[in-house]
Scaffold this active site. Structure first.
Site: not given
Ligand SMILES: O=C[C@H](O)COP(=O)(O)O
Length: 234
Positions: A27, A85
């Protein structure tokens, strides 16, 4: 329940794997909640994973541009992703979301039908005008996806459970499971949410912030120890 950890580079992916993550999610928070990372980063992590751990890739909080999104999905697949995704940010309704996801599925399954396609909606869709969260299981099923997911778009500290209660999340997972889809839930979730996520029959818990140093998904980095502490409670 499996643990998906979102990493921004190889060092973070190594820490996530060392800590016990089941899925390495590539990501780029600088480009949004499901921000896309660069092909060479995906390839570097995929090569390191060497088919020993699932590598998922976010291709963005996508616009309502099916061909553009399909090309991005193919790029992620070509770069070595096992899961693709798609953040359904631009699509505002079922028809638009179907237009995007059915073309992504066509693209990916023609390239490699072993790759998992994930339709990801937002628990805070009501704030951003995106397709409503409870439409995601039907969109995912009707378009041929393999997995239905919810995350949060606005990362301001508000969490998945600030937008949806346990019953709503249970209905989401039941709808997806009735379609024989797997379910992933994310959105600033942490160890305190594990029991609830299990009770609503979530298959995959997605995290970043809670396993980053300082709890900061943007300024922190993934800690193998924090991942391990989370994993041991799942
Ligand atoms: O897919 C995973 C999520 O986007 C995690 O991000 P977060 O836990 O910082 O909201």
């Amino acid at each position: 329940m499996e643990l998906l950890v979102s990493a921004i580079n190889l060092d973070e992916a190594k820490a996530a794997w060392e800590g016990g993550a089941d899925i390495l999610d590539v990501k780029n928070p600088k480009e949004g909640s499901l921000g896309a990372n660069f092909p060479w980063i995906i390839r570097e992590i995929s090569d390191y994973a060497d088919n020993k751990i699932i590598v998922s890739t976010t291709i963005g909080d996508v616009p309502y541009k099916p061909a553009t999104v399909s090309l991005a999905a193919l790029g992620a697949a070509y770069s070595g992703s096992n899961y693709i995704k798609v953040g359904l940010y631009g699509p505002e309704n079922y028809d638009e979301a179907m237009d995007v996801m059915s073309n992504v599925v066509k693209t990916i399954k023609e390239y490699d039908d072993t790759i998992t396609v994930v339709a990801c909606g937002y628990a805070d869709a009501y704030k951003i005008g995106s397709i409503e969260y409870d439409m995601i299981p039907k969109v995912a099923y009707d378009s041929g996806c393999d997995l239905a997911m919810l995350d949060t778009y606005i990362k301001d500290g508000h969490r998945l459970t600030d937008h949806l209660n346990k019953d709503q999340l249970a209905q989401f997972t039941k709808a997806a499971h009735d379609y024989n889809l797997k379910v992933a839930l994310a959105g600033s979730v942490n160890a305190n949410d594990i029991e609830m996520l299990k009770e609503v029959d979530c298959d995959i818990m997605g995290v970043r912030g809670c396993v980053c140093t300082g709890g900061d998904r943007n300024k922190g980095t993934i800690s193998a120890d924090l991942v391990a502490q989370l994993k041991e409670n799942i």
